[in-house]
Enzyme design. Structure first.
Site, PDB file in Angstrom:
ATOM      1  NE  ARG A   1      -1.830   2.030   3.434  1.00 30.99           N
ATOM      2  CZ  ARG A   1      -1.576   1.899   4.652  1.00 30.99           C
ATOM      3  NH1 ARG A   1      -2.410   1.184   5.374  1.00 30.99           N
ATOM      4  NH2 ARG A   1      -0.870   2.747   5.446  1.00 30.99           N
TER       5      ARG A   1
ATOM      6  CG  HIS B   1      -6.128   2.619   6.263  1.00 32.74           C
ATOM      7  ND1 HIS B   1      -6.589   1.290   5.745  1.00 32.74           N
ATOM      8  CD2 HIS B   1      -7.461   2.872   6.813  1.00 32.74           C
ATOM      9  CE1 HIS B   1      -7.610   0.808   6.013  1.00 32.74           C
ATOM     10  NE2 HIS B   1      -8.112   1.932   6.656  1.00 32.74           N
TER      11      HIS B   1
ATOM     12  CE1 TYR C   1       0.840   2.729   8.614  1.00 33.26           C
ATOM     13  CE2 TYR C   1      -0.367   4.649  10.004  1.00 33.26           C
ATOM     14  CZ  TYR C   1      -0.357   3.727   8.924  1.00 33.26           C
ATOM     15  OH  TYR C   1      -1.305   3.706   7.792  1.00 33.26           O
TER      16      TYR C   1
HETATM   17  C1  LIG Z   1     -15.238  -5.051  11.609  1.00 30.12           C
HETATM   18  C2  LIG Z   1     -14.322  -3.886  11.231  1.00 30.12           C
HETATM   19  N1  LIG Z   1     -13.498  -3.746  12.237  1.00 30.12           N
HETATM   20  C3  LIG Z   1     -12.696  -2.684  12.230  1.00 30.12           C
HETATM   21  C4  LIG Z   1     -12.748  -1.711  11.014  1.00 30.12           C
HETATM   22  C5  LIG Z   1     -11.610  -0.651  10.922  1.00 30.12           C
HETATM   23  N2  LIG Z   1     -10.989  -0.868   9.758  1.00 30.12           N
HETATM   24  C6  LIG Z   1     -11.195  -0.443   8.632  1.00 30.12           C
HETATM   25  S1  LIG Z   1      -9.994  -0.836   7.566  1.00 30.12           S
HETATM   26  C7  LIG Z   1      -9.286  -1.930   8.901  1.00 30.12           C
HETATM   27  C8  LIG Z   1      -7.911  -2.581   8.227  1.00 30.12           C
HETATM   28  C9  LIG Z   1      -8.026  -3.500   7.237  1.00 30.12           C
HETATM   29  O1  LIG Z   1      -6.786  -3.821   6.903  1.00 30.12           O
HETATM   30  P1  LIG Z   1      -6.625  -4.886   5.682  1.00 30.12           P
HETATM   31  O2  LIG Z   1      -7.778  -6.043   5.932  1.00 30.12           O
HETATM   32  O3  LIG Z   1      -5.360  -5.516   5.601  1.00 30.12           O
HETATM   33  O4  LIG Z   1      -7.163  -4.041   4.406  1.00 30.12           O
HETATM   34  P2  LIG Z   1      -6.395  -2.971   3.731  1.00 30.12           P
HETATM   35  O5  LIG Z   1      -7.462  -1.917   4.406  1.00 30.12           O
HETATM   36  O6  LIG Z   1      -5.095  -2.902   4.235  1.00 30.12           O
HETATM   37  O7  LIG Z   1      -6.490  -2.681   2.371  1.00 30.12           O
HETATM   38  C10 LIG Z   1      -9.835  -1.656   9.898  1.00 30.12           C
HETATM   39  C11 LIG Z   1      -9.218  -2.405  11.311  1.00 30.12           C
HETATM   40  C12 LIG Z   1     -13.708  -2.058  10.112  1.00 30.12           C
HETATM   41  N3  LIG Z   1     -13.883  -1.278   8.880  1.00 30.12           N
HETATM   42  N4  LIG Z   1     -14.586  -3.134   9.973  1.00 30.12           N
END
Ligand SMILES: Cc1ncc(C[n+]2csc(CCOP(=O)(O)OP(=O)(O)O)c2C)c(N)n1
Length: 363
Positions: A256, A260, A269
């Site tokens: 990425r 985010h 971070y």
């Molecule tokens: C059930 C839930 N818990 C927490 C969040 C907050 N949240 C949004 S994106 C994220 C991280 C997701 O990481 P990843 O699955 O690696 O996907 P990326 O965003 O890095 O593409 C979190 C914890 C959420 N959207 N849904």
């Protein structure tokens, strides 16, 4: 002691980071037009991404999750799908959605907070973007079960991030997909981060692909910055799934490059230096080098592609900005086929408040 299971995780890539083929390319990737269409899809996705960020920064779009650097995963999987397969995206699959017929205008509307952006004019059976992490994995299994029960030769594609693979929903989905041999392909976009949590802290498993092994089916890794590898792996997995050979998991390893979301500041971070190195993996530059070396991709073709993608995105942004917003009571309109009485009352009150405000404006 008896070994009850042993496994290997294959890692596949065709184009190295310098754009050189490091093994014979699959048949589709020897065709210039096929490569050009993958290239254009990645360029369009990056143009959309840049425009979305510009709109957010100027207060004209909501919080937006950039897919910068990850274009090859979405475009590769989108290009591998048949029209009647069903896509269940997370939030960075813009490139796949465009290939499925979702328009840039619809995605601008969605990220602008307008639910009409999820009512795709084409791609009618694809699912809307799923922001809750991993909650769409069981939905993908449900879709695949429907295909199996109806004897339809179709498959579901569930795309999720590395962080999503730590969620209970995800494990449950893998488990039932394996137990019932469902036609579903899980694509994990391993971009190394779940907001500020690095992949290394996410799980003690050596690969994310091996999570499929515990559920009784195969998992593999591909270079997620090599669109040829992604398209090839997803295409094979989908063919097997439609043939009744069951599910498959593909871990696409990418990075990425962006924050985010526009609400994040990744410099808190991780340092710029470590991010900078990943630009050498850029999937778009990689395919451009190959197209130029192997197929005589010219400067004129490059400029025309950039210009036509920018124009397409600009037109979509204008259309989005010119779309009149929905009235406030529309927030009640997309969850239920028939509104429960208490919500129907609230909807009527919201509509009445709006009408009263309009009357007092007139007066
Ligand atoms: C059930 C839930 N818990 C927490 C969040 C907050 N949240 C949004 S994106 C994220 C991280 C997701 O990481 P990843 O699955 O690696 O996907 P990326 O965003 O890095 O593409 C979190 C914890 C959420 N959207 N849904």
């Amino acid at each position: 002691m008896t070994a009850v299971a042993s496994f290997e995780i294959e890692y596949r890539r065709y184009l190295d980071p310098a754009g050189r083929p490091e093994r014979p390319l699959p048949a589709f990737a020897r065709d210039r037009d096929a490569l050009v269409s993958l290239y254009r899809a990645m360029v369009l996705t990056r143009a959309f991404d840049a425009k979305a960020i510009a709109l957010q920064r100027t207060g004209r779009l909501g919080t937006y999750p950039s897919c910068l650097g990850q274009e090859a995963v979405a475009v590769g999987l989108g290009a591998a799908m048949a029209a009647d397969d069903v896509l269940l995206p997370y939030a960075r699959e813009q490139g796949a959605q465009f290939l499925r017929g979702v328009t840039p205008t619809e995605l601008f509307l969605y990220w602008g907070g307008d639910e009409r952006g999820s009512d795709f004019g084409r791609a009618r059976e694809d699912f809307p973007i799923c922001v809750p992490v991993a909650s769409h994995a069981p939905h993908a299994v449900g879709v695949a079960l429907a295909f199996q029960l109806r004897n339809e030769r179709r498959a579901a594609v569930c795309v999720a991030g590395d962080g999503a693979t730590s969620k209970g929903d995800y494990y449950e989905a893998l488990n039932v997909a394996g137990a019932w041999r469902l036609p579903v392909v899980f694509v994990v976009t391993n971009n190394q981060w779940a907001i500020s949590l690095p992949r290394s802290a996410q799980t003690a498993a050596a690969t994310l692909a091996q999570k499929a092994i515990a559920a009784g089916f195969a998992g593999e890794q591909v270079d997620g910055n090599d669109v040829v590898a992604v398209r090839d792996a997803v295409h094979r997995a989908l063919s097997h799934a439609r043939d009744g050979a069951g599910p498959h998991l593909i871990e696409a390893i990418t990075y990425r490059l962006s924050d985010h979301t526009t609400a994040d500041n990744a410099s808190r971070y991780r340092d710029d230096e470590s991010v900078g190195g990943h630009w050498r993996e850029d999937p778009i530059a990689r395919l451009r080098v190959h197209l130029t070396a192997a197929h005589g991709w010219s400067k004129d073709e490059e400029e025309a592609t950039l210009a036509s993608c920018a124009a397409e995105v600009d037109r979509a942004a204008e259309e989005y900005l010119a779309t009149p917003p929905q009235p406030p009571e529309a927030v009640f309109d997309y969850m239920y086929e028939r509104l429960p009485a208490d919500l129907a009352e609230q909807r009527a009150a919201a509509a009445e408040a709006r009408a009263a405000a309009a009357r007092s404006d007139d007066g």
